[in-house]
Design a protein around this motif. Structure first.
Motif, PDB file in Angstrom:
ATOM      1  N   THR A  17     -39.396-122.218 -61.308  1.00  0.00           N
ATOM      2  CA  THR A  17     -40.297-123.374 -61.335  1.00  0.00           C
ATOM      3  C   THR A  17     -39.518-124.594 -60.893  1.00  0.00           C
ATOM      4  O   THR A  17     -38.354-124.747 -61.258  1.00  0.00           O
ATOM      5  CB  THR A  17     -40.814-123.585 -62.775  1.00  0.00           C
ATOM      6  N   SER A  19     -38.708-127.645 -57.629  1.00  0.00           N
ATOM      7  CA  SER A  19     -38.279-127.576 -56.237  1.00  0.00           C
ATOM      8  C   SER A  19     -36.793-127.261 -56.090  1.00  0.00           C
ATOM      9  O   SER A  19     -36.307-127.105 -54.980  1.00  0.00           O
ATOM     10  CB  SER A  19     -38.618-128.886 -55.531  1.00  0.00           C
ATOM     11  N   GLU A  20     -36.052-127.140 -57.195  1.00  0.00           N
ATOM     12  CA  GLU A  20     -34.649-126.726 -57.066  1.00  0.00           C
ATOM     13  C   GLU A  20     -34.502-125.211 -57.084  1.00  0.00           C
ATOM     14  O   GLU A  20     -33.418-124.693 -56.862  1.00  0.00           O
ATOM     15  CB  GLU A  20     -33.785-127.382 -58.160  1.00  0.00           C
ATOM     16  N   ASP A  24     -44.397-125.193 -57.726  1.00  0.00           N
ATOM     17  CA  ASP A  24     -43.616-126.171 -56.964  1.00  0.00           C
ATOM     18  C   ASP A  24     -42.226-125.624 -56.612  1.00  0.00           C
ATOM     19  O   ASP A  24     -41.265-126.371 -56.493  1.00  0.00           O
ATOM     20  CB  ASP A  24     -43.486-127.468 -57.786  1.00  0.00           C
ATOM     21  N   ALA A  25     -42.123-124.305 -56.484  1.00  0.00           N
ATOM     22  CA  ALA A  25     -40.835-123.677 -56.152  1.00  0.00           C
ATOM     23  C   ALA A  25     -40.874-123.161 -54.714  1.00  0.00           C
ATOM     24  O   ALA A  25     -41.936-123.095 -54.101  1.00  0.00           O
ATOM     25  CB  ALA A  25     -40.549-122.534 -57.120  1.00  0.00           C
ATOM     26  N   HIS A  26     -39.706-122.805 -54.194  1.00  0.00           N
ATOM     27  CA  HIS A  26     -39.624-122.380 -52.797  1.00  0.00           C
ATOM     28  C   HIS A  26     -39.846-120.885 -52.626  1.00  0.00           C
ATOM     29  O   HIS A  26     -39.251-120.087 -53.348  1.00  0.00           O
ATOM     30  CB  HIS A  26     -38.235-122.700 -52.232  1.00  0.00           C
ATOM     31  N   VAL A  49     -31.028-125.110 -52.841  1.00  0.00           N
ATOM     32  CA  VAL A  49     -32.091-124.392 -53.549  1.00  0.00           C
ATOM     33  C   VAL A  49     -31.476-123.181 -54.243  1.00  0.00           C
ATOM     34  O   VAL A  49     -30.729-122.429 -53.624  1.00  0.00           O
ATOM     35  CB  VAL A  49     -33.199-123.935 -52.572  1.00  0.00           C
ATOM     36  N   LEU A  76     -42.296-126.466 -47.831  1.00  0.00           N
ATOM     37  CA  LEU A  76     -42.741-127.110 -49.058  1.00  0.00           C
ATOM     38  C   LEU A  76     -42.434-128.594 -49.022  1.00  0.00           C
ATOM     39  O   LEU A  76     -43.243-129.419 -49.416  1.00  0.00           O
ATOM     40  CB  LEU A  76     -42.059-126.466 -50.264  1.00  0.00           C
ATOM     41  N   ARG A 116     -36.004-137.333 -55.846  1.00  0.00           N
ATOM     42  CA  ARG A 116     -36.184-136.053 -56.498  1.00  0.00           C
ATOM     43  C   ARG A 116     -35.335-134.968 -55.839  1.00  0.00           C
ATOM     44  O   ARG A 116     -34.687-134.168 -56.498  1.00  0.00           O
ATOM     45  CB  ARG A 116     -37.659-135.699 -56.406  1.00  0.00           C
ATOM     46  N   ALA A 132     -32.109-132.954 -57.458  1.00  0.00           N
ATOM     47  CA  ALA A 132     -32.218-131.505 -57.611  1.00  0.00           C
ATOM     48  C   ALA A 132     -31.059-130.796 -56.906  1.00  0.00           C
ATOM     49  O   ALA A 132     -30.427-129.892 -57.446  1.00  0.00           O
ATOM     50  CB  ALA A 132     -33.552-131.023 -57.048  1.00  0.00           C
ATOM     51  N   VAL A 177     -28.222-128.246 -58.547  1.00  0.00           N
ATOM     52  CA  VAL A 177     -28.022-126.847 -58.142  1.00  0.00           C
ATOM     53  C   VAL A 177     -26.568-126.619 -57.769  1.00  0.00           C
ATOM     54  O   VAL A 177     -25.938-125.654 -58.199  1.00  0.00           O
ATOM     55  CB  VAL A 177     -28.940-126.478 -56.956  1.00  0.00           C
ATOM     56  N   ASN A 208     -36.906-121.788 -67.558  1.00  0.00           N
ATOM     57  CA  ASN A 208     -37.682-123.020 -67.408  1.00  0.00           C
ATOM     58  C   ASN A 208     -37.764-123.769 -68.747  1.00  0.00           C
ATOM     59  O   ASN A 208     -38.289-123.257 -69.732  1.00  0.00           O
ATOM     60  CB  ASN A 208     -39.068-122.573 -66.926  1.00  0.00           C
TER      61      ASN A 208
END
Lengths: 518, 518
Positions: A197, A199-200, A221-223, A254, B2, B18, B22, B26, B45
């Motif tokens: 979940t 965008s990272e 909202d994930a890739h 990501v 995305l 954002r 992120a 990561v 999550n």
């Protein structure tokens, strides 16, 4: 409250950045808009707007309009019915449910028949083993299918699933690792919600894929991190490419968390060999990817292509190469919607969690508990699927015949359609090994591509739309499953009865090719 | 891909902030951790970790352990069964399903009985109107409950719902606005996903509330914006306070998008008057809040307290004060789990959308389509709930008697428990008007509170735990529903049969009070 919770789990600087930007956006939004206006698309969660789900997309929606037109004005179209080849929905296309399943389920809905009828009368209506099974299962659910069950599913049914997996794999399985689910879709949603979940994060998905995966990732909202299956070699997986996708994602910031493998493949129909599975697990081990093993078509193999489960291969590797695969975590999905059951509308399924800690399983359980429990009759159907009548049981012979008939019919229909596609100009198709679909490749002419562009459609969408309008056959364009750019496909089920529709497709195709010749 | 989609929908600066944060997270995460380690709680999550769902929380989990102990070592505990008063699950507590429902559902599962039996024989087993209804409904689903239906639900069943609403409210309703759902939970999840996701958004929820709301908001990373119901005045709504909550949220940069109203109340049992509903709608109109009208207990009213739907009041107001309420948007939820149906495990429900544009409804439809369709038998049950046998039908008399018996039994049990709570030292309780619960207030001694603190528990959780260990009665602490800080409650259903458990509660309570006297 929430911000305090967030502080615990997010780096402080990230949190501040996020809150500042959100606050600014809300204030500017509220100052621009009059209070008291209705919510419009502008107010809808962008992730929901971005999600696409082609299996029920524009072509199927147009098919519904045409179906209505046929009802309202019979004879007004060049065909007299819609063939729903867009979705694996066997019982919509006249596949009969297995008698044993339905006898048990109907007694579970109406146990008063068991209580009120003399045994002799009862056994005229229901096979004795169906009656006994219904009694046993009613006891397992606590007396009524109308009561909520445990959120993880009825304990006795989960035990049946564990025993089924043990027999299938020759490896131990535990009811504690089994979660009963409403079909496989809700399992996919829960796994991705847990681990993918924001965008990272990203999940590796095969292309072509079942669009549930991209849709769920978009909602989260994930890739979606696509890896391509190789059409020329029967839609095989190239794990070097998979590894490259992982590396590229990390370089872009990501985090790849999950790896989706659909075996037997949807929409491709390909079955992975144990060697191919080993390669997949090697990548998963190296990069700590949770493997989502979508194995809902495991009963749908033809010919010599035997299905071997991911877990089986994992267990063998863990024994032969101690240490190397210890960290692999796997969620295997199964469903009552496919196989010879085809009970899509009953929403039964299960997920087996392999390699997860007790505390992570508890979080899965909490997540499941928020929707209380999967439908209890669907859970019962999972039990029936994994423990069908055995030799010697009163229902055995009939059940075996019904299963064989369905299996053979699916095989025949897939062969017919495959051979048809082989014969069509500009169409190539991999031989199906399993599942319920064919995914032929369309070599479209430049004229057809230009025509599609002029209509604002993808070229394969144009082909599918024309096919629907001319014949009533509803398929899904390859673009809905994604595909190698510049290639065009469509997915069709081979479930529809009869051969007439295949003939009408042939006729349409030749006309389409002739009309669009460069 | 995305990120390009995000750019369209988010201010550019926010997006950059954002993504930068992120990416940094990561990279730092991946550099700190060895590749190849298993996913742990740290990888889950945070929103899922933060979600709480007390109805199936620690007390019910402990109850399951005790139940197992009773099975393994009978006689080892001071009681001989667990009374599940934690969740409104009538059929687990011996409430019988309505015969008509189950006759129709069993025929839908096993239509071969209709085909194979002579009419005379069939009518000995099933009432003629049940047979006719099953035939009609099988036709409406296209022949088999095992086929996927349209994602919005079977058209014929949605038409029945629309007619039911028209009769209930005396106002028009359309099948196009009805979405059939798997119970009410999935409807709540979809509405909040549409309009209330991300830390810039919030939904107003009543306190005490049904924990589905806070759990779903936590999953969506959105804010629960609590407004308090006033216990002293029978858990009434104070709309001035509601408006203050809206203003405070906006000041803090949180956009209030939805307003949840549970009527009849869960856990409070209170029923809103039309005047109270008018005030709610006034606030909703002023601030463009989507009203989520959780009306699943609409059949569960006692005495003179009549349920009036939100939509009915809205339509009346729209006529009497043209223009003022035109922007109100409402989603009304109903379920087959409650009322006199009590069919929790069958997962049936519906949502009526009021005031939404066609394009927004299309997005609801897309979201529904990602989980394909609600279970078809649950959909059928919705149809049966909204169109029970009519006077003159063969099943009518029996059905009426069964409904009255359930209704009277619920009323008697609620009165008994209410009177018991009135008699207990340090307990006060509002008179229940409907639903399936009582939410008594516990005036706990300082000694009890200190004892709870020493055990790391909320004071009411401690009371519920002690009650469970002493009597086998499983309830949910008020803290699970939230409450005015410094007050303590618990929620109990009044569904359990018999009076013995109420006596054992009385005995326990006196002992608890005596042992914890300051």
């Amino acid at each position: 409250m929430l911000s305090r919770q967030l502080t615990k789990t997010m780096p402080h600087s990230r949190l501040i950045l996020r809150r500042l930007s959100a606050k600014a956006a809300v204030k500017s939004d509220l100052s621009q808009r009059a209070l008291g206006s209705k919510k419009t698309l502008r107010d809808v969660n962008a992730c929901v707007l971005n999600a696409k789900y082609a299996v029920r997309g524009p072509i199927p929606l147009r098919a519904e309009e045409l179906r209505q037109k046929l009802t309202d004005e019979p004879g007004s179209l060049p065909f007299n019915k819609i063939i729903n080849a867009n979705i694996g929905n066997p019982q919509q296309l006249d596949q009969k449910p297995l008698t044993f399943y339905r006898q048990v389920l109907s007694l579970m809905q109406n146990p008063s028949l068991i209580e009120s009828l003399p045994t002799g009368e009862l056994h005229k209506l229901f096979k004795p083993d169906a009656v006994e099974r219904a009694k046993k299962m009613l006891k397992q659910v606590g007396g009524s299918v109308g009561a909520y069950s445990a959120s993880q599913g009825v304990a006795g049914f989960r035990q049946s699933v564990a025993e089924f997996i043990e027999e299938r794999d020759g490896e131990p399985a535990s009811a504690n690792d089994i979660f009963l689910t409403a079909g496989a879709s809700s399992a996919v949603s829960n796994i991705l919600t847990m681990f993918c979940t924001g965008s990272e994060n990203g999940a590796l998905i095969p292309i072509p894929q079942y669009p549930l995966y991209t849709a769920t990732l978009a909602l989260n909202d994930a890739h979606a991190l696509p890896y391509y299956l190789d059409e020329a070699s029967g839609w095989s997986m190239d794990t070097e490419q998979v590894e490259q996708v992982v590396k590229d994602a990390i370089r872009k910031g990501v985090r790849p968390t999950c790896l989706v493998v659909i075996n037997p493949g949807n929409p491709t129909g390909a079955i992975l060999s144990p060697e191919a599975i080993e390669k997949v697990l090697t990548v998963a081990a190296k990069y700590s990817l949770v493997v989502i093993a979508d194995e809902v078509y495991q009963e749908n193999g033809f010919d010599d292509a035997d299905f071997v489960s991911m877990k089986k291969v994992l267990r063998v590797l863990q024994k032969t190469e101690p240490g190397r695969f210890d960290n692999v975590q796997l969620a295997s999905l199964h469903s009552t919607s496919k196989g010879v059951s085809g009970e899509c509308g009953q929403r039964g399924g299960y997920m087996e969690l392999v390699g997860f800690s007790e505390e992570v399983k508890q979080v899965f359980l909490k997540l499941a508990s928020i929707s209380l429990c999967p439908v209890v009759t669907g859970q019962a159907l999972v039990d029936l699927m994994v423990r069908p009548p055995k030799k010697g049981d009163a229902s055995y012979e009939q059940d075996r015949q019904e299963r064989n008939a369905i299996h053979n019919s699916l095989h025949q229909k897939s062969t017919l359609l495959y051979e048809t596609f082989q014969s069509l100009e500009g169409v190539s198709c991999q031989k199906p090994q399993g599942a319920m679909y064919l995914f032929p490749k369309l070599d479209l002419s430049r004229k057809a591509i230009r025509k599609a562009e002029s209509l604002g459609m993808a070229p394969d969408e144009y082909y599918c739309k024309e096919l629907l309008e001319a014949t009533g056959i509803c398929t899904v364009p390859g673009s809905g499953f994604r595909q190698v750019p510049g290639t065009y496909h469509l997915r069709t089920t081979f479930l529809a009865p009869g051969t007439e529709w295949v003939d009408s497709w042939k006729t349409f195709h030749q006309k389409f090719v002739d009309e669009h010749r460069d």
